[in-house]
Design an enzyme around this catalytic site. Structure first.
Site, short mmCIF file in Angstrom:
data_model
loop_
_atom_site.label_atom_id
_atom_site.label_comp_id
_atom_site.label_asym_id
_atom_site.label_seq_id
_atom_site.Cartn_x
_atom_site.Cartn_y
_atom_site.Cartn_z
CG ASP A 207 -2.01 1.07 1.14
OD1 ASP A 207 -2.27 1.58 0.02
OD2 ASP A 207 -2.61 1.39 2.18
CG PHE A 208 5.28 2.62 -1.45
CD1 PHE A 208 5.93 2.51 -0.24
CD2 PHE A 208 5.80 3.49 -2.40
CE1 PHE A 208 7.07 3.25 0.03
CE2 PHE A 208 6.95 4.23 -2.14
CZ PHE A 208 7.58 4.12 -0.93
#
Length: 315
Positions: A207-208
């Site tokens: 979930d960058f």
């Protein structure tokens, strides 16, 4: 500190976790137990609690002080699949590109982690998007360099994406949202094929996005809040590229997208066409998620984005 009453301002129902987790009976039961859970962890680790941070949708998070003067963050998470590997990934990274894990309480699903101070999000930094993208790419390189935990410790990108592909197909058939069937088939094919053709496997953050990269003292920037898996690194960059600032707010997003994907791919030693293919696949999956949750028009807009990405990738 044992026996001291918890302050009334520690559990305001306006926190996002209350609206998100409170949608189900099991979530509401977890929220009912939350004050007792926080109390138990506070006493176990002898913590001085600060006011909770507004932001976490599936966890209660607050700054804390330890008896030795260390400043940290306490995170108590509602048990769910995406969060299951967070501690394992933080342990594997050991502060290289991400916050350090200081302590873990598996029984209470609680983590004590390094505090980022001043803690400003990369998305709010005033520098140019290209500069921010390169800073974030530097962190990704560090995260990807860590050895993966033993087999089975984290989910695999291939398994998760194969599951997503099946879900996309089922939703498309059941909901009949009027979406381009050829584009949806392309997305499901990519979800299945991309992980299998990766030239390397790493621990991906999962979930960058720019909100999960914070300014810190130990390092200028550190990643937080992973939803980690093991697999193709090409899975990771799209949320960063999409949200650093919206390329679709430009009159012509294609040159912006082309420039940014090329920049990040070169910084990460990845193929820009492969990163674009991953972005298209993930966007198709999100479009059908929107449709499942009654947001058919939003899903149609997501598919327009997916079409642009696929075209740039030459698909």
């Amino acid at each position: 500190m044992t026996g001291a009453p918890l302050r009334n301002d520690l559990f305001p129902t306006g926190l996002p976790v209350y609206s998100t987790v409170g949608r189900t009976a099991s979530g509401r039961a977890w929220l009912d137990r939350l004050p007792a859970t926080v109390r138990a962890v506070q006493e176990q680790w002898d913590l001085r609690l600060g006011a909770p941070l507004h932001g976490g949708s599936c966890s209660w998070v607050a700054p804390v002080g330890l008896t030795d003067g260390t400043e940290a963050v306490l995170k108590v998470t509602w048990p769910h699949r995406e969060a299951a590997g967070e501690a394992r990934a933080l342990y594997a990274w050991d502060g290289r590109g991400a916050v350090r894990l200081l302590r873990q309480d598996r029984e209470h699903n609680a983590l004590l982690i390094e505090r980022c101070d001043p803690g400003e999000e990369l998305g709010d930094d005033p520098s140019e998007p290209a500069e921010r993208l390169l800073r974030a790419a530097e962190l990704l390189r560090e995260l990807w360099a860590a050895p993966a935990p033993p087999d089975g410790a984290l989910e695999r990108v291939a398994d998760v994406c194969a599951e997503w592909a099946g879900t996309v197909e089922e939703r498309m058939h059941r909901l009949r949202p009027g979406y381009d069937p050829g584009l949806v088939r392309l997305g499901t094919r990519l979800l299945r094929e991309l992980p299998a053709t990766a030239r390397r496997e790493v621990v991906v953050h999962g979930d960058f996005n720019p909100g999960n990269v914070l300014s810190a003292r130990r390092r200028p920037w550190l990643a937080i809040d992973p939803k980690p898996m093991v697999g193709d690194p090409g899975y990771d960059p799209w949320p960063l590229l999409e949200q650093i600032d919206d390329p679709f707010e430009y009159d012509d997003p294609r040159p912006v997208l082309r420039e940014r994907f090329t920049l990040v791919a070169e910084a990460l030693d990845e193929d820009p066409a492969r990163l674009l293919a991953w972005a298209a696949a993930r966007t198709v999956e999100n479009a059908l998620w929107c449709a499942e949750h009654g947001e058919v028009r939003d899903g149609a807009e997501e598919l327009e984005v997916a079409a642009e990405l696929a075209a740039l990738a030459g698909l």
